[in-house]
Scaffold this motif. Sequence first.
Motif, PDB file in Angstrom:
ATOM      1  N   LYS A  63       8.788  -4.297   2.029  1.00 55.90           N
ATOM      2  CA  LYS A  63       9.279  -5.650   1.779  1.00 55.90           C
ATOM      3  C   LYS A  63       8.612  -6.649   2.719  1.00 55.90           C
ATOM      4  O   LYS A  63       8.144  -7.711   2.291  1.00 55.90           O
ATOM      5  CB  LYS A  63      10.797  -5.692   1.955  1.00 55.90           C
ATOM      6  CG  LYS A  63      11.438  -7.067   1.745  1.00 55.90           C
ATOM      7  CD  LYS A  63      12.954  -6.955   1.835  1.00 55.90           C
ATOM      8  CE  LYS A  63      13.640  -8.299   1.586  1.00 55.90           C
ATOM      9  NZ  LYS A  63      13.418  -9.252   2.697  1.00 55.90           N
ATOM     10  N   VAL A  64       8.554  -6.305   4.014  1.00 52.74           N
ATOM     11  CA  VAL A  64       7.965  -7.211   4.994  1.00 52.74           C
ATOM     12  C   VAL A  64       6.468  -7.364   4.747  1.00 52.74           C
ATOM     13  O   VAL A  64       5.921  -8.472   4.842  1.00 52.74           O
ATOM     14  CB  VAL A  64       8.240  -6.719   6.429  1.00 52.74           C
ATOM     15  CG1 VAL A  64       7.484  -7.563   7.445  1.00 52.74           C
ATOM     16  CG2 VAL A  64       9.738  -6.763   6.721  1.00 52.74           C
ATOM     17  N   LYS A  65       5.806  -6.279   4.418  1.00 51.31           N
ATOM     18  CA  LYS A  65       4.369  -6.352   4.140  1.00 51.31           C
ATOM     19  C   LYS A  65       4.086  -7.262   2.966  1.00 51.31           C
ATOM     20  O   LYS A  65       3.199  -8.137   3.026  1.00 51.31           O
ATOM     21  CB  LYS A  65       3.819  -4.951   3.867  1.00 51.31           C
ATOM     22  CG  LYS A  65       2.288  -4.878   3.737  1.00 51.31           C
ATOM     23  CD  LYS A  65       1.772  -5.109   2.327  1.00 51.31           C
ATOM     24  CE  LYS A  65       2.135  -3.950   1.412  1.00 51.31           C
ATOM     25  NZ  LYS A  65       1.556  -4.193   0.043  1.00 51.31           N
ATOM     26  N   ASP A  66       4.845  -7.111   1.893  1.00 58.48           N
ATOM     27  CA  ASP A  66       4.643  -7.953   0.712  1.00 58.48           C
ATOM     28  C   ASP A  66       4.935  -9.422   1.022  1.00 58.48           C
ATOM     29  O   ASP A  66       4.216 -10.316   0.558  1.00 58.48           O
ATOM     30  CB  ASP A  66       5.531  -7.474  -0.439  1.00 58.48           C
ATOM     31  CG  ASP A  66       5.080  -6.132  -1.016  1.00 58.48           C
ATOM     32  OD1 ASP A  66       3.940  -5.728  -0.729  1.00 58.48           O
ATOM     33  OD2 ASP A  66       5.875  -5.512  -1.740  1.00 58.48           O
ATOM     34  N   GLU A  67       5.979  -9.668   1.811  1.00 56.53           N
ATOM     35  CA  GLU A  67       6.310 -11.044   2.183  1.00 56.53           C
ATOM     36  C   GLU A  67       5.207 -11.656   3.043  1.00 56.53           C
ATOM     37  O   GLU A  67       4.870 -12.845   2.900  1.00 56.53           O
ATOM     38  CB  GLU A  67       7.635 -11.081   2.937  1.00 56.53           C
ATOM     39  CG  GLU A  67       8.851 -10.794   2.068  1.00 56.53           C
ATOM     40  CD  GLU A  67      10.144 -10.721   2.867  1.00 56.53           C
ATOM     41  OE1 GLU A  67      11.216 -10.727   2.252  1.00 56.53           O
ATOM     42  OE2 GLU A  67      10.071 -10.641   4.115  1.00 56.53           O
ATOM     43  N   CYS A  68       4.650 -10.861   3.938  1.00 53.98           N
ATOM     44  CA  CYS A  68       3.587 -11.352   4.819  1.00 53.98           C
ATOM     45  C   CYS A  68       2.326 -11.676   4.025  1.00 53.98           C
ATOM     46  O   CYS A  68       1.665 -12.697   4.262  1.00 53.98           O
ATOM     47  CB  CYS A  68       3.289 -10.316   5.900  1.00 53.98           C
ATOM     48  SG  CYS A  68       2.115 -10.873   7.145  1.00 53.98           S
ATOM     49  N   VAL A  69       1.993 -10.824   3.078  1.00 50.46           N
ATOM     50  CA  VAL A  69       0.823 -11.067   2.217  1.00 50.46           C
ATOM     51  C   VAL A  69       0.998 -12.377   1.460  1.00 50.46           C
ATOM     52  O   VAL A  69       0.068 -13.191   1.379  1.00 50.46           O
ATOM     53  CB  VAL A  69       0.626  -9.887   1.241  1.00 50.46           C
ATOM     54  CG1 VAL A  69      -0.349 -10.257   0.122  1.00 50.46           C
ATOM     55  CG2 VAL A  69       0.106  -8.666   1.997  1.00 50.46           C
ATOM     56  N   GLN A  70       2.191 -12.613   0.917  1.00 47.76           N
ATOM     57  CA  GLN A  70       2.438 -13.859   0.195  1.00 47.76           C
ATOM     58  C   GLN A  70       2.401 -15.054   1.145  1.00 47.76           C
ATOM     59  O   GLN A  70       1.907 -16.131   0.790  1.00 47.76           O
ATOM     60  CB  GLN A  70       3.795 -13.799  -0.512  1.00 47.76           C
ATOM     61  CG  GLN A  70       4.062 -15.000  -1.412  1.00 47.76           C
ATOM     62  CD  GLN A  70       3.010 -15.167  -2.488  1.00 47.76           C
ATOM     63  OE1 GLN A  70       2.701 -14.225  -3.214  1.00 47.76           O
ATOM     64  NE2 GLN A  70       2.429 -16.357  -2.593  1.00 47.76           N
ATOM     65  N   ALA A  84      -7.094  -9.119   3.787  1.00 49.43           N
ATOM     66  CA  ALA A  84      -7.886  -8.603   2.665  1.00 49.43           C
ATOM     67  C   ALA A  84      -7.019  -8.438   1.422  1.00 49.43           C
ATOM     68  O   ALA A  84      -7.447  -8.741   0.298  1.00 49.43           O
ATOM     69  CB  ALA A  84      -8.535  -7.280   3.050  1.00 49.43           C
ATOM     70  N   GLU A  85      -5.789  -7.955   1.605  1.00 49.03           N
ATOM     71  CA  GLU A  85      -4.884  -7.811   0.460  1.00 49.03           C
ATOM     72  C   GLU A  85      -4.457  -9.178  -0.071  1.00 49.03           C
ATOM     73  O   GLU A  85      -4.320  -9.366  -1.286  1.00 49.03           O
ATOM     74  CB  GLU A  85      -3.655  -6.996   0.847  1.00 49.03           C
ATOM     75  CG  GLU A  85      -2.704  -6.758  -0.324  1.00 49.03           C
ATOM     76  CD  GLU A  85      -1.623  -5.727  -0.036  1.00 49.03           C
ATOM     77  OE1 GLU A  85      -0.506  -5.902  -0.545  1.00 49.03           O
ATOM     78  OE2 GLU A  85      -1.906  -4.748   0.686  1.00 49.03           O
ATOM     79  N   ALA A  86      -4.254 -10.124   0.826  1.00 49.16           N
ATOM     80  CA  ALA A  86      -3.783 -11.440   0.411  1.00 49.16           C
ATOM     81  C   ALA A  86      -4.864 -12.269  -0.268  1.00 49.16           C
ATOM     82  O   ALA A  86      -4.605 -12.957  -1.265  1.00 49.16           O
ATOM     83  CB  ALA A  86      -3.247 -12.195   1.630  1.00 49.16           C
ATOM     84  N   LEU A  87      -6.085 -12.218   0.266  1.00 49.28           N
ATOM     85  CA  LEU A  87      -7.139 -13.128  -0.173  1.00 49.28           C
ATOM     86  C   LEU A  87      -8.276 -12.447  -0.919  1.00 49.28           C
ATOM     87  O   LEU A  87      -9.077 -13.126  -1.573  1.00 49.28           O
ATOM     88  CB  LEU A  87      -7.729 -13.850   1.045  1.00 49.28           C
ATOM     89  CG  LEU A  87      -6.747 -14.574   1.962  1.00 49.28           C
ATOM     90  CD1 LEU A  87      -7.474 -15.078   3.202  1.00 49.28           C
ATOM     91  CD2 LEU A  87      -6.051 -15.701   1.237  1.00 49.28           C
ATOM     92  N   CYS A 142       1.625 -11.667  12.334  1.00 50.99           N
ATOM     93  CA  CYS A 142       2.395 -10.550  12.889  1.00 50.99           C
ATOM     94  C   CYS A 142       3.140 -10.860  14.187  1.00 50.99           C
ATOM     95  O   CYS A 142       3.629  -9.943  14.848  1.00 50.99           O
ATOM     96  CB  CYS A 142       1.473  -9.360  13.104  1.00 50.99           C
ATOM     97  SG  CYS A 142       0.728  -8.746  11.578  1.00 50.99           S
ATOM     98  N   SER A 143       3.253 -12.123  14.558  1.00 52.14           N
ATOM     99  CA  SER A 143       3.869 -12.442  15.844  1.00 52.14           C
ATOM    100  C   SER A 143       5.383 -12.279  15.847  1.00 52.14           C
ATOM    101  O   SER A 143       6.017 -12.441  16.886  1.00 52.14           O
ATOM    102  CB  SER A 143       3.498 -13.860  16.284  1.00 52.14           C
ATOM    103  OG  SER A 143       3.894 -14.817  15.320  1.00 52.14           O
ATOM    104  N   HIS A 144       5.974 -11.929  14.702  1.00 53.22           N
ATOM    105  CA  HIS A 144       7.406 -11.633  14.662  1.00 53.22           C
ATOM    106  C   HIS A 144       7.661 -10.165  14.352  1.00 53.22           C
ATOM    107  O   HIS A 144       8.777  -9.791  13.986  1.00 53.22           O
ATOM    108  CB  HIS A 144       8.112 -12.523  13.638  1.00 53.22           C
ATOM    109  CG  HIS A 144       8.221 -13.949  14.065  1.00 53.22           C
ATOM    110  ND1 HIS A 144       9.186 -14.403  14.947  1.00 53.22           N
ATOM    111  CD2 HIS A 144       7.456 -15.033  13.770  1.00 53.22           C
ATOM    112  CE1 HIS A 144       9.019 -15.689  15.158  1.00 53.22           C
ATOM    113  NE2 HIS A 144       7.967 -16.097  14.462  1.00 53.22           N
ATOM    114  N   LEU A 145       6.630  -9.326  14.542  1.00 58.07           N
ATOM    115  CA  LEU A 145       6.752  -7.891  14.287  1.00 58.07           C
ATOM    116  C   LEU A 145       6.492  -7.113  15.569  1.00 58.07           C
ATOM    117  O   LEU A 145       5.528  -7.390  16.292  1.00 58.07           O
ATOM    118  CB  LEU A 145       5.742  -7.452  13.219  1.00 58.07           C
ATOM    119  CG  LEU A 145       5.868  -8.134  11.852  1.00 58.07           C
ATOM    120  CD1 LEU A 145       4.717  -7.714  10.949  1.00 58.07           C
ATOM    121  CD2 LEU A 145       7.208  -7.798  11.207  1.00 58.07           C
ATOM    122  N   THR A 146       7.341  -6.138  15.860  1.00 53.68           N
ATOM    123  CA  THR A 146       7.155  -5.310  17.050  1.00 53.68           C
ATOM    124  C   THR A 146       6.036  -4.304  16.827  1.00 53.68           C
ATOM    125  O   THR A 146       5.558  -4.105  15.695  1.00 53.68           O
ATOM    126  CB  THR A 146       8.445  -4.547  17.390  1.00 53.68           C
ATOM    127  OG1 THR A 146       8.711  -3.592  16.346  1.00 53.68           O
ATOM    128  CG2 THR A 146       9.632  -5.490  17.559  1.00 53.68           C
TER     129      THR A 146
END
Length: 244
Positions: free
Chosen positions: A6-13, A46-49, A156-160
């Motif tokens: 979920k977080v990965k998909d949100e970050c890509v968007q 790369a996934e996003a763009l 990624c500055s809000h991910l541990t």
Amino acid sequence: MFDAKKVKDECVQWIRDFFEENGKGCNAIVGISGGKDSSIVAALCAEALGKDRVIGVLMPCGVQQDIDKAELLVKHLGIRHYVINIKEAVDGLHHSMPFALSVQSVTNIPPRVRMTTLYAVAQSHNGRVANTCNLSEDWVGYSTRYGDAAGDFSPCSHLTVAEMKQIGTLLGLPDELVNKVPADGLCGKTDEDNLGFTYAVLDRYIRTGEIDDPAIKERIDYLHRLNAFKLKLMPAFVPSSEEA
């Protein structure tokens, strides 16, 4: 309870939205160190763009012992990349100083030269510079102000660290990149050696407030207070006439 998919998909968007609003058609410029953070940020971009809009920049300072990891990453993603050795620039700055530099100054010059290099690449390639910091490092100030702490967008500055590793695995990155022992490549020690505690302990404390060793808690809290200014906008004086 971290949902990596979920977080990965949100970050890509989020990355797509950023470029739509702040540089439609621009390229993502990512400094590639060979560590997990830059690898994951490059993979997210790369996934996003699309890989054709991501440019990796490898910036050894002389001989970089683990540059093969950075080369592995750009080959794995199939992205364009440049290798720009910053040693002459760093040495030139050292030699130009009319006084002896402090140890901390010597340590921080390379990351600041690298950020200058990234912006030079970005301005010549219609780009936006990616910040590759994570929450764990930012929490205790383990970054260089206007060096690796800079950038135009920060996925990624809000991910541990622990959360980053889960996303890196989900993105299909090689395990040797995702689980590479973190080191700044500047002082010859690992991040955890320098900090005096592990990222696992830090991540647990950040997310739950739980920690077993009071001395480590005190050190983490101290570093967080000491370096909080790095995460804030530069203070600016406002004349009283404008405040009204």
